[in-house]
Design a protein around this motif. Structure first.
Motif, PDB file in Angstrom:
ATOM      1  N   GLN A 114       0.839  -1.192   0.000  1.00  0.00           N
ATOM      2  CA  GLN A 114       0.000   0.000   0.000  1.00  0.00           C
ATOM      3  C   GLN A 114       0.880   1.249   0.000  1.00  0.00           C
ATOM      4  O   GLN A 114       1.781   1.374   0.816  1.00  0.00           O
ATOM      5  CB  GLN A 114      -0.897   0.039   1.250  1.00  0.00           C
ATOM      6  N   GLY A 115       0.663   2.157  -0.924  1.00  0.00           N
ATOM      7  CA  GLY A 115       1.358   3.444  -0.920  1.00  0.00           C
ATOM      8  C   GLY A 115       2.719   3.438  -1.573  1.00  0.00           C
ATOM      9  O   GLY A 115       2.922   4.076  -2.592  1.00  0.00           O
ATOM     10  N   LEU A 116       3.663   2.720  -0.991  1.00  0.00           N
ATOM     11  CA  LEU A 116       5.029   2.666  -1.504  1.00  0.00           C
ATOM     12  C   LEU A 116       5.515   1.226  -1.599  1.00  0.00           C
ATOM     13  O   LEU A 116       5.152   0.394  -0.768  1.00  0.00           O
ATOM     14  CB  LEU A 116       5.988   3.440  -0.594  1.00  0.00           C
ATOM     15  N   VAL A 117       6.346   0.971  -2.594  1.00  0.00           N
ATOM     16  CA  VAL A 117       6.974  -0.332  -2.744  1.00  0.00           C
ATOM     17  C   VAL A 117       8.484  -0.094  -2.807  1.00  0.00           C
ATOM     18  O   VAL A 117       8.936   0.874  -3.413  1.00  0.00           O
ATOM     19  CB  VAL A 117       6.423  -1.088  -3.981  1.00  0.00           C
ATOM     20  N   ASN A 118       9.253  -0.965  -2.152  1.00  0.00           N
ATOM     21  CA  ASN A 118      10.693  -0.779  -2.022  1.00  0.00           C
ATOM     22  C   ASN A 118      11.453  -1.702  -2.967  1.00  0.00           C
ATOM     23  O   ASN A 118      11.242  -2.909  -2.954  1.00  0.00           O
ATOM     24  CB  ASN A 118      11.082  -1.061  -0.565  1.00  0.00           C
TER      25      ASN A 118
ATOM     26  N   THR B 205       3.019   3.338  -5.404  1.00  0.00           N
ATOM     27  CA  THR B 205       2.189   2.376  -6.124  1.00  0.00           C
ATOM     28  C   THR B 205       0.978   3.113  -6.691  1.00  0.00           C
ATOM     29  O   THR B 205       0.499   4.075  -6.102  1.00  0.00           O
ATOM     30  CB  THR B 205       1.735   1.221  -5.214  1.00  0.00           C
ATOM     31  N   ASP B 206       0.509   2.656  -7.832  1.00  0.00           N
ATOM     32  CA  ASP B 206      -0.656   3.267  -8.458  1.00  0.00           C
ATOM     33  C   ASP B 206      -1.942   2.525  -8.132  1.00  0.00           C
ATOM     34  O   ASP B 206      -2.996   3.134  -8.006  1.00  0.00           O
ATOM     35  CB  ASP B 206      -0.465   3.320  -9.979  1.00  0.00           C
ATOM     36  N   ARG B 207      -1.857   1.207  -8.032  1.00  0.00           N
ATOM     37  CA  ARG B 207      -3.043   0.395  -7.766  1.00  0.00           C
ATOM     38  C   ARG B 207      -2.662  -0.804  -6.909  1.00  0.00           C
ATOM     39  O   ARG B 207      -1.559  -1.333  -7.029  1.00  0.00           O
ATOM     40  CB  ARG B 207      -3.648  -0.127  -9.084  1.00  0.00           C
ATOM     41  N   HIS B 208      -3.594  -1.234  -6.081  1.00  0.00           N
ATOM     42  CA  HIS B 208      -3.395  -2.441  -5.280  1.00  0.00           C
ATOM     43  C   HIS B 208      -3.727  -3.654  -6.150  1.00  0.00           C
ATOM     44  O   HIS B 208      -4.692  -3.638  -6.920  1.00  0.00           O
ATOM     45  CB  HIS B 208      -4.278  -2.415  -4.038  1.00  0.00           C
ATOM     46  N   VAL B 209      -2.928  -4.705  -6.030  1.00  0.00           N
ATOM     47  CA  VAL B 209      -3.083  -5.900  -6.862  1.00  0.00           C
ATOM     48  C   VAL B 209      -4.490  -6.508  -6.756  1.00  0.00           C
ATOM     49  O   VAL B 209      -5.012  -7.045  -7.726  1.00  0.00           O
ATOM     50  CB  VAL B 209      -1.976  -6.938  -6.531  1.00  0.00           C
ATOM     51  N   GLY B 210      -5.118  -6.381  -5.621  1.00  0.00           N
ATOM     52  CA  GLY B 210      -6.456  -6.936  -5.443  1.00  0.00           C
ATOM     53  C   GLY B 210      -7.548  -6.162  -6.169  1.00  0.00           C
ATOM     54  O   GLY B 210      -8.651  -6.664  -6.354  1.00  0.00           O
ATOM     55  N   ASP B 211      -7.241  -4.930  -6.573  1.00  0.00           N
ATOM     56  CA  ASP B 211      -8.227  -4.077  -7.246  1.00  0.00           C
ATOM     57  C   ASP B 211      -8.059  -4.035  -8.753  1.00  0.00           C
ATOM     58  O   ASP B 211      -8.758  -3.285  -9.431  1.00  0.00           O
ATOM     59  CB  ASP B 211      -8.124  -2.641  -6.710  1.00  0.00           C
ATOM     60  N   VAL B 212      -7.132  -4.819  -9.289  1.00  0.00           N
ATOM     61  CA  VAL B 212      -6.773  -4.724 -10.701  1.00  0.00           C
ATOM     62  C   VAL B 212      -7.359  -5.874 -11.510  1.00  0.00           C
ATOM     63  O   VAL B 212      -7.379  -7.021 -11.062  1.00  0.00           O
ATOM     64  CB  VAL B 212      -5.227  -4.729 -10.843  1.00  0.00           C
ATOM     65  N   LEU B 213      -7.809  -5.533 -12.700  1.00  0.00           N
ATOM     66  CA  LEU B 213      -8.222  -6.530 -13.683  1.00  0.00           C
ATOM     67  C   LEU B 213      -7.323  -6.385 -14.902  1.00  0.00           C
ATOM     68  O   LEU B 213      -6.926  -5.268 -15.246  1.00  0.00           O
ATOM     69  CB  LEU B 213      -9.673  -6.307 -14.118  1.00  0.00           C
ATOM     70  N   ALA B 214      -7.042  -7.483 -15.568  1.00  0.00           N
ATOM     71  CA  ALA B 214      -6.238  -7.408 -16.792  1.00  0.00           C
ATOM     72  C   ALA B 214      -6.932  -6.538 -17.830  1.00  0.00           C
ATOM     73  O   ALA B 214      -6.279  -5.877 -18.637  1.00  0.00           O
ATOM     74  CB  ALA B 214      -5.980  -8.807 -17.350  1.00  0.00           C
ATOM     75  N   ALA B 215      -8.249  -6.493 -17.802  1.00  0.00           N
ATOM     76  CA  ALA B 215      -9.007  -5.678 -18.753  1.00  0.00           C
ATOM     77  C   ALA B 215      -8.701  -4.189 -18.604  1.00  0.00           C
ATOM     78  O   ALA B 215      -8.936  -3.421 -19.529  1.00  0.00           O
ATOM     79  CB  ALA B 215     -10.499  -5.925 -18.574  1.00  0.00           C
ATOM     80  N   ASP B 216      -8.156  -3.785 -17.449  1.00  0.00           N
ATOM     81  CA  ASP B 216      -7.806  -2.376 -17.215  1.00  0.00           C
ATOM     82  C   ASP B 216      -6.529  -1.970 -17.938  1.00  0.00           C
ATOM     83  O   ASP B 216      -6.210  -0.785 -18.009  1.00  0.00           O
ATOM     84  CB  ASP B 216      -7.599  -2.109 -15.714  1.00  0.00           C
ATOM     85  N   PHE B 217      -5.773  -2.960 -18.444  1.00  0.00           N
ATOM     86  CA  PHE B 217      -4.457  -2.699 -19.010  1.00  0.00           C
ATOM     87  C   PHE B 217      -4.283  -3.383 -20.354  1.00  0.00           C
ATOM     88  O   PHE B 217      -4.933  -4.373 -20.651  1.00  0.00           O
ATOM     89  CB  PHE B 217      -3.364  -3.178 -18.040  1.00  0.00           C
ATOM     90  N   ASP B 218      -3.357  -2.827 -21.131  1.00  0.00           N
ATOM     91  CA  ASP B 218      -3.056  -3.386 -22.446  1.00  0.00           C
ATOM     92  C   ASP B 218      -1.913  -4.391 -22.395  1.00  0.00           C
ATOM     93  O   ASP B 218      -1.885  -5.340 -23.173  1.00  0.00           O
ATOM     94  CB  ASP B 218      -2.676  -2.254 -23.414  1.00  0.00           C
TER      95      ASP B 218
END
Length: 189
Positions: free
Chosen positions: A45-49, A62-75
Motif C-alpha cells: 500500500q502506498g510505496l513499494v521498495n 504504487t498506483d493500484r493495489h493488486v487486489g483491485d486490478v483486472l487485466a481488462a484495465d491494461f493493455d
C-alpha cells in the motif's frame, strides 16, 4: 527507436517489496518515452521498495493495489524479477489471476530475471518457449514450458529474458513485441 510507439497504452508493472530495481525502472522509463502509461501494481500500500545490488533500493509510489486490478484495465504487463518480490507475488492469489488473464487474452507480457517464474505460478506456459535464470528452469519446465538457453526469447507476445545484463536489447525487443501485440488486437477488433 521512434517515440510514441505505445501512445496511450496502459501498462501494468507488477511488483512487491524487493523487486529488482533496474528491471523495473529501465522498462518504465522506455515505456514512458514510447508514450505508454505505466502503472505500478503491488500488494504493498502506498510505496513499494526496490532492491538494488546487494541492498534495499529506492521507494516508488504504487498506483493500484493488486487486489483491485483486472487485466481488462491494461493493455500490457511487465514482470520484473527480484527474489523477495517474486516470492511475495507467487503467494498472492491475485498474481495468478492477473497473469492468467493477460496470457489468456493474448496481451503482451514481458518477464525479466526471476520474474519469469511468475509465469509458472499462473500456469500459463504450457508449450511456450521461455528463458530465464537457471534457478527457475525446473519450475518452468514442470509447468510445461519449453526452455531456451537464449538470453531473450519471444513466443507470440510473451518476452522473457535471463537477466538484466542486456537491458537495452531486452527493452527494444519488449517495445517491438508490445507494438505488434497492440496491432494484432486492433486488427482483431
Amino acid at each position: 527507436m521512434t517515440d510514441q510507439l505505445l501512445a496511450g497504452k496502459n501498462i501494468a508493472i507488477l511488483v512487491a517489496n524487493g523487486f529488482e530495481e533496474l528491471e523495473m525502472t529501465e522498462p518504465q522509463r522506455a515505456l514512458l518515452k514510447a508514450g505508454a502509461k505505466p502503472k505500478i501494481i503491488s500488494p504493498e500500500q502506498g510505496l513499494v521498495n526496490g532492491w538494488h545490488g546487494a541492498a534495499w533500493g529506492h521507494y516508488f509510489p504504487t498506483d493500484r493495489h493488486v487486489g483491485d486490478v483486472l487485466a481488462a484495465d491494461f493493455d500490457l504487463l511487465v514482470l520484473p524479477g527480484g527474489d523477495r518480490s517474486v516470492a511475495k507475488l507467487a503467494s498472492n492469489p491475485h498474481t495468478r489471476r492477473i497473469i492468467g488473464s493477460f496470457m489468456d487474452a493474448g496481451k503482451g507480457v514481458a518477464a525479466f530475471g526471476r520474474g519469469v517464474e511468475l509465469l509458472a505460478v499462473a500456469d500459463r506456459v504450457k508449450t511456450r518457449a521461455v528463458t530465464g535464470p537457471e534457478s527457475v528452469k525446473a519450475a518452468l519446465e514442470a509447468a510445461g514450458a519449453t526452455w531456451s538457453e537464449d538470453a531473450i526469447v519471444v513466443d507470440r507476445f510473451l518476452v522473457t529474458a535471463q537477466s538484466n545484463e542486456e537491458m537495452a536489447e531486452i527493452i527494444e525487443t519488449m517495445i517491438r513485441t508490445f507494438v505488434a501485440a497492440g496491432e494484432q488486437r486492433k486488427q482483431a477488433a
